[in-house]
Write a protein that holds these residues in place. Structure first.
Motif, mmCIF file in Angstrom:
data_model
loop_
_atom_site.group_PDB
_atom_site.id
_atom_site.type_symbol
_atom_site.label_atom_id
_atom_site.label_comp_id
_atom_site.label_asym_id
_atom_site.label_seq_id
_atom_site.Cartn_x
_atom_site.Cartn_y
_atom_site.Cartn_z
ATOM 1 N N LEU A 39 0.827 -1.218 0.000
ATOM 2 C CA LEU A 39 0.000 0.000 0.000
ATOM 3 C C LEU A 39 0.856 1.260 0.000
ATOM 4 O O LEU A 39 0.641 2.168 -0.792
ATOM 5 C CB LEU A 39 -0.940 -0.005 1.212
ATOM 6 C CG LEU A 39 -1.942 -1.173 1.279
ATOM 7 C CD1 LEU A 39 -2.798 -1.050 2.532
ATOM 8 C CD2 LEU A 39 -2.830 -1.222 0.042
ATOM 9 N N LEU A 40 1.808 1.331 0.918
ATOM 10 C CA LEU A 40 2.649 2.547 1.014
ATOM 11 C C LEU A 40 4.045 2.193 1.516
ATOM 12 O O LEU A 40 4.205 1.328 2.366
ATOM 13 C CB LEU A 40 2.040 3.559 1.985
ATOM 14 C CG LEU A 40 0.940 4.485 1.480
ATOM 15 C CD1 LEU A 40 0.520 5.429 2.604
ATOM 16 C CD2 LEU A 40 1.355 5.281 0.248
ATOM 17 N N GLU A 46 7.763 7.528 -2.040
ATOM 18 C CA GLU A 46 7.283 7.230 -0.679
ATOM 19 C C GLU A 46 8.450 6.860 0.238
ATOM 20 O O GLU A 46 8.257 6.266 1.294
ATOM 21 C CB GLU A 46 6.285 6.057 -0.718
ATOM 22 C CG GLU A 46 5.069 6.332 -1.589
ATOM 23 C CD GLU A 46 4.324 5.056 -1.975
ATOM 24 O OE1 GLU A 46 4.766 3.951 -1.608
ATOM 25 O OE2 GLU A 46 3.289 5.167 -2.667
ATOM 26 N N GLN A 48 10.290 8.533 2.114
ATOM 27 C CA GLN A 48 10.451 9.216 3.396
ATOM 28 C C GLN A 48 9.744 8.481 4.535
ATOM 29 O O GLN A 48 9.907 8.821 5.697
ATOM 30 C CB GLN A 48 10.018 10.672 3.273
ATOM 31 C CG GLN A 48 11.112 11.472 2.527
ATOM 32 C CD GLN A 48 10.662 12.849 2.149
ATOM 33 O OE1 GLN A 48 9.719 12.998 1.371
ATOM 34 N NE2 GLN A 48 11.318 13.852 2.673
ATOM 35 N N LEU A 49 8.961 7.479 4.154
ATOM 36 C CA LEU A 49 8.380 6.599 5.173
ATOM 37 C C LEU A 49 9.445 5.581 5.589
ATOM 38 O O LEU A 49 10.036 4.918 4.729
ATOM 39 C CB LEU A 49 7.167 5.851 4.601
ATOM 40 C CG LEU A 49 5.891 6.665 4.384
ATOM 41 C CD1 LEU A 49 4.918 5.912 3.483
ATOM 42 C CD2 LEU A 49 5.214 6.986 5.715
ATOM 43 N N ASN A 50 9.681 5.435 6.866
ATOM 44 C CA ASN A 50 10.657 4.462 7.364
ATOM 45 C C ASN A 50 10.061 3.071 7.552
ATOM 46 O O ASN A 50 10.727 2.152 7.993
ATOM 47 C CB ASN A 50 11.239 4.930 8.700
ATOM 48 C CG ASN A 50 12.050 6.189 8.528
ATOM 49 O OD1 ASN A 50 12.835 6.280 7.579
ATOM 50 N ND2 ASN A 50 11.865 7.151 9.410
ATOM 51 N N PHE A 51 8.759 2.974 7.252
ATOM 52 C CA PHE A 51 8.066 1.689 7.419
ATOM 53 C C PHE A 51 7.207 1.453 6.188
ATOM 54 O O PHE A 51 6.932 2.373 5.412
ATOM 55 C CB PHE A 51 7.205 1.712 8.692
ATOM 56 C CG PHE A 51 6.350 2.950 8.786
ATOM 57 C CD1 PHE A 51 5.125 3.010 8.153
ATOM 58 C CD2 PHE A 51 6.786 4.076 9.478
ATOM 59 C CE1 PHE A 51 4.350 4.158 8.207
ATOM 60 C CE2 PHE A 51 6.022 5.230 9.535
ATOM 61 C CZ PHE A 51 4.797 5.270 8.900
ATOM 62 N N THR A 53 3.589 -0.278 4.655
ATOM 63 C CA THR A 53 2.224 -0.664 4.992
ATOM 64 C C THR A 53 1.730 -1.595 3.889
ATOM 65 O O THR A 53 1.678 -1.202 2.730
ATOM 66 C CB THR A 53 1.328 0.591 5.090
ATOM 67 O OG1 THR A 53 1.924 1.523 6.002
ATOM 68 C CG2 THR A 53 -0.067 0.247 5.559
ATOM 69 N N PRO A 72 9.685 -6.803 14.339
ATOM 70 C CA PRO A 72 8.312 -7.042 14.805
ATOM 71 C C PRO A 72 7.284 -6.663 13.735
ATOM 72 O O PRO A 72 7.597 -5.944 12.789
ATOM 73 C CB PRO A 72 8.193 -6.111 16.016
ATOM 74 C CG PRO A 72 9.192 -5.023 15.784
ATOM 75 C CD PRO A 72 10.267 -5.558 14.878
ATOM 76 N N HIS A 73 6.075 -7.196 13.898
ATOM 77 C CA HIS A 73 4.946 -6.869 13.019
ATOM 78 C C HIS A 73 3.876 -6.122 13.817
ATOM 79 O O HIS A 73 3.614 -6.482 14.971
ATOM 80 C CB HIS A 73 4.248 -8.137 12.518
ATOM 81 C CG HIS A 73 4.913 -8.872 11.411
ATOM 82 N ND1 HIS A 73 5.418 -8.269 10.298
ATOM 83 C CD2 HIS A 73 5.101 -10.203 11.235
ATOM 84 C CE1 HIS A 73 5.900 -9.191 9.482
ATOM 85 N NE2 HIS A 73 5.737 -10.373 10.025
ATOM 86 N N SER A 74 3.236 -5.158 13.173
ATOM 87 C CA SER A 74 2.000 -4.578 13.690
ATOM 88 C C SER A 74 0.896 -4.936 12.701
ATOM 89 O O SER A 74 1.000 -4.610 11.513
ATOM 90 C CB SER A 74 2.152 -3.056 13.805
ATOM 91 O OG SER A 74 0.911 -2.446 14.104
ATOM 92 N N ILE A 120 -3.896 -5.733 7.468
ATOM 93 C CA ILE A 120 -2.828 -4.756 7.281
ATOM 94 C C ILE A 120 -1.638 -5.234 8.110
ATOM 95 O O ILE A 120 -1.814 -5.632 9.263
ATOM 96 C CB ILE A 120 -3.277 -3.370 7.804
ATOM 97 C CG1 ILE A 120 -4.500 -2.853 7.038
ATOM 98 C CG2 ILE A 120 -2.131 -2.353 7.747
ATOM 99 C CD1 ILE A 120 -4.239 -2.488 5.613
ATOM 100 N N ILE A 122 2.305 -3.882 9.120
ATOM 101 C CA ILE A 122 3.285 -2.794 9.007
ATOM 102 C C ILE A 122 4.631 -3.278 9.534
ATOM 103 O O ILE A 122 4.698 -3.905 10.599
ATOM 104 C CB ILE A 122 2.812 -1.556 9.806
ATOM 105 C CG1 ILE A 122 1.376 -1.200 9.405
ATOM 106 C CG2 ILE A 122 3.748 -0.369 9.567
ATOM 107 C CD1 ILE A 122 0.479 -0.921 10.577
ATOM 108 N N VAL A 123 5.674 -2.963 8.779
ATOM 109 C CA VAL A 123 7.042 -3.386 9.141
ATOM 110 C C VAL A 123 8.030 -2.279 8.821
ATOM 111 O O VAL A 123 7.764 -1.414 7.987
ATOM 112 C CB VAL A 123 7.482 -4.643 8.344
ATOM 113 C CG1 VAL A 123 6.761 -5.890 8.832
ATOM 114 C CG2 VAL A 123 7.299 -4.446 6.843
ATOM 115 N N ASP A 124 9.191 -2.328 9.472
ATOM 116 C CA ASP A 124 10.299 -1.427 9.124
ATOM 117 C C ASP A 124 10.686 -1.602 7.656
ATOM 118 O O ASP A 124 10.688 -2.722 7.150
ATOM 119 C CB ASP A 124 11.544 -1.776 9.949
ATOM 120 C CG ASP A 124 11.422 -1.324 11.392
ATOM 121 O OD1 ASP A 124 10.637 -0.407 11.676
ATOM 122 O OD2 ASP A 124 12.140 -1.906 12.233
#
Lengths: 153, 153
Positions: A39-40, A46, A48-51, A53, A72-74, A120, A122-124
């Protein structure tokens, strides 16, 4: 102020305009019926996102690979019901449940309720690659018969 | 392998067991009817996440503060319809739409469709504080009459 790279990516159900549905992984690992949308966080504009999605969808009766890694995962469930192995525990999961997968925890998502399971995750951006456990790793951590019966490898 | 801090936080609609619904911000800024849940990344046992996963909900007719900051946002709409200002643009948004808010972009969410607008918003753990723009900043960036009329300050 800086260059405005902001954007809206329109959704249509569980798909997103201009984004491609991909296979879960490129390598042949032990999983079944899993697809993903990035997604992102992956595209050039993109960075500048450190993670990152991502959206994953597991078809009914499918499962992700049974693995572990340092990062880790969120996770937030966006569609359906299913279950997740988190080390020695098995949890039922459903819409909007939030799952934290801590570093090194063996985990696997199962769409075992006769419907797709979407989430969804989210990861580094910079992260280690997943490892498939040896039988020894599994025996060290997992003693629950329920979990042992659930694992797909 | 490491200590397993993994967990499932059960959801009930747009609320989460054991998590408190909080006010949007502690300071008095210009916003209306906004609440938030900190889903993952703030608690002691979640410090290995480099990012925070939050859920925001804007009541019907509410809006977030009109602001900008260095850190980007990754947003996914989880509930309802609304609109978002991204610099000089106004976008309609609805379920599962994904929004990237790039560094320095003036932005504001509006629940302007007669229903609550809920969204997941992911940010770096370490990030700069938001800034409310001066009139000069706004005039520099925003020329659209539609957006200028939409801004709430």
């Amino acid at each position: 102020m800086e260059k405005n790279n902001s954007k809206v990516i329109k959704a249509d159900g569980y798909a997103w305009e201009g984004l491609q549905r991909r296979e879960y992984k490129n390598e042949d690992r032990c999983y079944k019926g899993v697809h993903r949308y990035s997604l992102l966080g992956e595209k050039e504009d993109e960075q500048q996102l450190n993670f990152q999605t991502r959206y994953f969808e597991v078809e009914a009766d499918g499962y992700t690979s049974f693995e572990y890694h340092r990062h880790p995962h969120s996770v937030i469930i966006l569609r359906g019901h299913g279950s997740v192995i988190l080390g020695n525990e098995l949890y039922e999961i459903s819409l909007h449940d939030v799952i934290y997968i801590s570093p090194g925890t063996l985990h696997q998502f199962h769409a075992d309720k006769g419907e797709p399971l979407g989430f969804i995750c989210i990861v580094d951006r910079y992260r280690d690659r997943p490892t498939l456990p040896e039988q020894e790793d599994i025996s060290d951590v997992i003693h629950s018969g329920e979990v042992l019966r659930k694992i797909k490898r």
